[in-house]
Structures are given as structure tokens and as C-alpha cells.
Design a protein around this motif. Sequence first.
Motif, PDB file in Angstrom:
ATOM      1  N   LEU A 128       0.831  -1.206   0.000  1.00 14.78           N
ATOM      2  CA  LEU A 128       0.000   0.000   0.000  1.00 14.78           C
ATOM      3  C   LEU A 128       0.867   1.259   0.000  1.00 14.78           C
ATOM      4  N   GLY A 129       1.993   1.207   0.701  1.00 17.37           N
ATOM      5  CA  GLY A 129       2.920   2.332   0.714  1.00 17.37           C
ATOM      6  C   GLY A 129       3.540   2.573  -0.651  1.00 17.37           C
ATOM      7  N   ILE A 135      -6.745 -10.235  -5.024  1.00 20.90           N
ATOM      8  CA  ILE A 135      -6.341  -9.263  -3.992  1.00 20.90           C
ATOM      9  C   ILE A 135      -7.053  -7.925  -4.124  1.00 20.90           C
ATOM     10  N   LYS A 136      -7.905  -7.805  -5.116  1.00 25.46           N
ATOM     11  CA  LYS A 136      -8.545  -6.515  -5.385  1.00 25.46           C
ATOM     12  C   LYS A 136      -9.352  -6.002  -4.191  1.00 25.46           C
ATOM     13  N   ASP A 137     -10.214  -6.816  -3.649  1.00 24.44           N
ATOM     14  CA  ASP A 137     -11.035  -6.389  -2.516  1.00 24.44           C
ATOM     15  C   ASP A 137     -10.166  -6.064  -1.303  1.00 24.44           C
ATOM     16  N   LEU A 138      -9.152  -6.879  -1.055  1.00 20.61           N
ATOM     17  CA  LEU A 138      -8.237  -6.643   0.057  1.00 20.61           C
ATOM     18  C   LEU A 138      -7.605  -5.256  -0.045  1.00 20.61           C
ATOM     19  N   VAL A 139      -7.061  -4.943  -1.206  1.00 20.64           N
ATOM     20  CA  VAL A 139      -6.375  -3.663  -1.394  1.00 20.64           C
ATOM     21  C   VAL A 139      -7.360  -2.498  -1.354  1.00 20.64           C
ATOM     22  N   ARG A 182      -7.317   0.435   1.388  1.00 21.91           N
ATOM     23  CA  ARG A 182      -7.155   1.841   0.994  1.00 21.91           C
ATOM     24  C   ARG A 182      -8.255   2.691   1.613  1.00 21.91           C
ATOM     25  N   LYS A 183      -9.472   2.202   1.532  1.00 21.24           N
ATOM     26  CA  LYS A 183     -10.605   2.954   2.064  1.00 21.24           C
ATOM     27  C   LYS A 183     -10.475   3.116   3.584  1.00 21.24           C
ATOM     28  N   ALA A 184     -10.086   2.057   4.268  1.00 22.11           N
ATOM     29  CA  ALA A 184      -9.940   2.106   5.728  1.00 22.11           C
ATOM     30  C   ALA A 184      -8.835   3.064   6.149  1.00 22.11           C
ATOM     31  N   LYS A 185      -7.791   3.172   5.337  1.00 19.88           N
ATOM     32  CA  LYS A 185      -6.673   4.063   5.647  1.00 19.88           C
ATOM     33  C   LYS A 185      -6.921   5.477   5.165  1.00 19.88           C
ATOM     34  N   LYS A 186      -8.096   5.707   4.574  1.00 22.07           N
ATOM     35  CA  LYS A 186      -8.403   7.029   4.005  1.00 22.07           C
ATOM     36  C   LYS A 186      -7.263   7.470   3.098  1.00 22.07           C
TER      37      LYS A 186
END
Length: 154
Positions: free
Chosen positions: A106-107, A138-142, A146-150
Motif C-alpha cells: 500500500l505504501g 487481492i482486489k477487494d483486500l487492497v 485503501r478505504k480504511a486508511k483514508k
Amino acid sequence: MRDKRFIAEHRGGPLKKEQHYQLIQWACDCSEHVLHLYGEKVDERLVNALNTAQEWKLGNSSVGHARKASLSAIAVANESSYTSTIAVARSVGHAVATAHMADHSLGAAWYALKAVKNEGKSVDDEIKWQNEQLPLEIKDLVLTARKAKKFEII
């Protein structure tokens, strides 16, 4: 707090080995997509780091080697004073660090977006491109991470 869905099975988490490989490939794709923003001559440590990530994915490199390559990429960022090159180098550092901790992927994507923004290019287009590269497994995971991390670009 760390998203436990990114913890590998062998460490007691739900992340399957194939998903971990897909995350590092996606992270590398995100970094490579913005590598041209680094400038005319890309620092060899960044190229080596991306190669190390690919070798890890193939089982030809250790996590320890990937961590060292990640630290080399971060050193490139720390030696730079130009915001775009810093962001590109940090993206690469996170991409290879995905071998150690899957959520570093994600980073890699976030710093790639930051590099795009620093160059005055379309962040929305880059997010769209990144999302299109995600394998279904992995699409839903990512996307949910992303949404949770804003996932905002500063």
C-alpha cells in the motif's frame, strides 16, 4: 494499527502465499509505472531493489535480502532533495519491503501517487491505472484497505 488481513499464513494470518506474491508484483508495477518521474538517470539502487523484489517472488531471494534492498532505496530518498524523486524512491522501497510485510504494498502505491501529484499529473488517472492492475484475488483486500486508511494524497 496493522491490518491483520495482510499477515501471511505462515505467521498465523489469512494471507496466502500466492496473494503475497500478487501484492509484491502489484507494488512493483506501481513503482515501475512512475520510475520515469525519478529523472533521466535512475539510481541503480532502485533498479536493484525492484529486481530483488522480483527475485523474492520467484523464490530466489531471501526476505533479509529484500529488507536490505528496501533500506538502500530509502537511502536514495533520504539523499534527495527533490520531492518527486523522494516519492519514487520511497515507492520502490515499499515495493521491495512487501516481501517482509505485505501491507508495504500500500505504501508503494501511495508514494507512487504522491510522485504523480508532485509532478502535477492526474492522481485520479494513476489511481485508476493502479486499480486496473490488481488481480481479482487481492482486489477487494487492497481496495478496502485503501478505504480504511483514508488513502489521501497529501
